[in-house]
Design an enzyme around this catalytic site. Structure first.
Site, PDB file in Angstrom:
ATOM      1  N   GLU A  40      -3.371   6.700   8.663  1.00 19.92           N
ATOM      2  CA  GLU A  40      -4.122   7.666   7.864  1.00 19.92           C
ATOM      3  C   GLU A  40      -5.412   8.036   8.586  1.00 19.92           C
ATOM      4  OE1 GLU A  40      -4.518   5.529   4.175  1.00 19.92           O
ATOM      5  OE2 GLU A  40      -6.423   4.632   4.768  1.00 19.92           O
ATOM      6  N   HIS A  50     -14.450  -6.939   7.153  1.00 19.65           N
ATOM      7  CA  HIS A  50     -13.725  -6.231   6.089  1.00 19.65           C
ATOM      8  C   HIS A  50     -13.637  -7.043   4.798  1.00 19.65           C
ATOM      9  CE1 HIS A  50     -12.525  -3.009   8.804  1.00 19.65           C
ATOM     10  NE2 HIS A  50     -12.153  -3.938   9.678  1.00 19.65           N
ATOM     11  N   ARG A  64      -5.241  -8.420 -10.261  1.00 21.30           N
ATOM     12  CA  ARG A  64      -5.782  -9.728 -10.667  1.00 21.30           C
ATOM     13  C   ARG A  64      -7.246  -9.569 -11.024  1.00 21.30           C
ATOM     14  NH1 ARG A  64      -8.894 -10.470  -6.217  1.00 21.30           N
ATOM     15  NH2 ARG A  64      -8.043  -9.791  -4.218  1.00 21.30           N
ATOM     16  N   LYS A 118       0.826  -1.209   0.000  1.00 17.61           N
ATOM     17  CA  LYS A 118       0.000   0.000   0.000  1.00 17.61           C
ATOM     18  C   LYS A 118       0.861   1.259   0.000  1.00 17.61           C
ATOM     19  CE  LYS A 118      -4.085  -2.024   2.244  1.00 17.61           C
ATOM     20  NZ  LYS A 118      -3.613  -3.421   2.318  1.00 17.61           N
TER      21      LYS A 118
END
Length: 482
Positions: A199, A234, A291, A115
């Site tokens: 963040e 999630h 993908r 990330k």
């Protein structure tokens, strides 16, 4: 490309093979010992056992899979999703062996697999990102300082991860030390990499992703969005296309941002760029999945594009046969991931034999699965049994058809998420489109699903009683002798 090996199992292996067959390409299946009698093995032209049931002794053996491919004179390897699909080393090894990897280049997988590296790669393209830091940290004091600048609540995230692992929400300074330690420990355990970053926590986000296709001739297009906000732990459970809240202007901006992300890493093939959309309709780059996605069928339904076919054509060096202007959204599609999980027991895995397994049939109903009646759902792999997809001219039509398809889908022997899917489709928040990634947390509880079961049982009992009384009344009518 005359022969393809599918380095995967179950429904995605079957999905890829069906398109290959349509294109006149022969297929090779690999399977673990527990998957010997799986439909994808029977469907393939050739099949090879790659090892025992555990994935690290079978489906994750990249070098062995490449050797099998070479022995059988395979031209291309399609990795499906999961397993080796986002493994840069595998992609590189396949290419070095002289076989075509049906997916992006190793460099793109590597960059977008982190990330932090992904954020760095897209920086110069002026793509909106959630306020935060763009480097990993482990120092608690520094983390506390950064959190104070950003403002609480904050989100601690694993750089290498996904699926909610290594992720912690912190709403006050007193909790940051403990949550940092937990996130680092979980990230290390899950990914072998304890790097985390911080963040701003977006409180009520929607999870919107954009499908992209890029060929080797510099052409990149987006195929609109998928709404993936209904999640548990999630992880997505219900997806749809298009989103019910995007305006044409925001859709165009997000699409162009996704194209920029693809260009930032010199992308090749099919990929997905994920964004968070806040309550004020501001969107932020989240990550890129290098993908084919589990939820790709909803995009295929609204665009008429076979994404697997495009993957294969791109891997063969062909140009995209259409431009951005050629692509339009037609109708609406919904997907429910049917997991072998018990929604009444915290979505815990429900492993066992499919004593009854009957899929719904009909126009605009699609079932992508890799199981048959009598098969056992193994404990070694992801518990997804199938993907149930419905299509309609409108969102309302797709939802109504999904409810009917769920009722017609008969599975006995294990618990599944079918009942949860019905709960979602009947909930006012979902029907109205006014929901976010906290749908399960806000609206779902086992007692609510139990109450629905109870109501349905009471209705069924009343109907049965009325039928019984009606039959009894008919029997009481005397017959007249002639």
């Amino acid at each position: 490309m005359k022969k393809i090996l599918v380095a995967n199992r179950g429904e995605i292996a079957l999905r890829v093979m069906r398109t290959a067959k349509k294109m006149g390409i022969k297929t090779v299946a690999i399977f673990s010992e527990v998957d010997r009698n799986s439909p994808h093995v029977a469907f393939a032209d050739e099949a090879v056992c790659v090892g025992p049931a555990p994935s690290n002794q079978s489906y994750l053996l990249g070098d062995k899979i490449i050797e099998i491919a070479k022995d059988l004179h395979v031209d291309g390897i399609h990795p499906g999703y999961g397993f080796l699909s986002e493994n840069a080393d595998f992609s590189q090894a396949v290419t070095k062996s002289g076989i075509t990897f049906i997916g992006p280049k190793a460099e793109a997988i590597q960059v977008m697999g982190s990330k932090l590296a992904a954020k760095e790669a897209v920086k110069k393209y002026d793509i909106p990102m959630v306020p935060g830091i763009d480097h990993s940290i482990t120092d608690i004091a520094y983390a506390t300082e950064i959190a104070a600048k950003i403002g609480y609540p904050i989100l601690i995230k694993a750089s290498a991860g996904g699926g909610g692992k290594g992720m912690r929400v912190v709403d006050k300074v007193e909790n940051i030390k403990e949550q940092m330690q937990r996130a680092i420990s979980e990230a290390t355990s899950a990914f072998g990499d304890g790097a985390v970053f911080i963040e701003k926590y977006v409180g009520s986000p929607r999870h919107i992703e954009i499908q992209v296709l890029a060929d080797s001739h510099g052409n990149v297009v987006h195929l609109f969005e998928r709404e993936c906000s209904v999640q548990r732990r999630h992880q997505k459970v219900v997806e749809e296309a298009p989103s019910s809240v995007l305006t044409p202007e925001i859709r165009q901006k997000m699409g162009q941002a996704a194209i920029k992300v693809a260009k930032a890493c010199d992308y090749l093939g099919a990929g997905t760029v994920e964004f968070l959309l806040d309550e004020n309709m501001n969107f932020y780059f989240l990550e890129m999945n290098t993908r084919l996605q589990v939820e790709h069928p909803v995009t295929e339904m609204i665009t008429g594009v076979d994404l697997v076919e495009e993957q294969i054509r791109i891997a063969r060096g062909e140009r995209l046969s259409f431009t951005q202007e050629d692509l339009t959204i037609t109708g609406h599609a919904l997907e429910l991931r049917v997991y072998a999980e018990d929604p009444l027991d915290g979505f815990k895995p429900s492993i066992g034999v499919l004593e009854t397994y009957q899929t719904p049939k009909g126009e605009n109903i699609r079932v992508d699965d890799g199981f048959e009646e009598g098969m056992e759902v193994p404990i070694y792999y992801d518990p997804m049994i199938s993907k149930l997809i419905t299509y309609g001219k409108s969102r309302e039509e797709a939802i109504e058809l999904m409810k009917k398809a769920i009722v017609a889908y008969t599975i006995k022997g294990i618990e599944t998420t079918l009942s949860f899917g019905k709960f979602v489709c009947e909930h006012e928040a979902f029907i109205s489109g006014n929901f976010d990634t906290h749908f399960v947390k806000k609206y779902y509880a086992t007692d609510k699903l139990q109450a629905i079961y109870q109501r349905e049982a009471e209705i069924a009992a009343k109907v049965a009683l009325q039928l019984y009384l009606k039959e009894k009344q008919i029997l009481k009518v005397p017959t007249r002798e002639i």
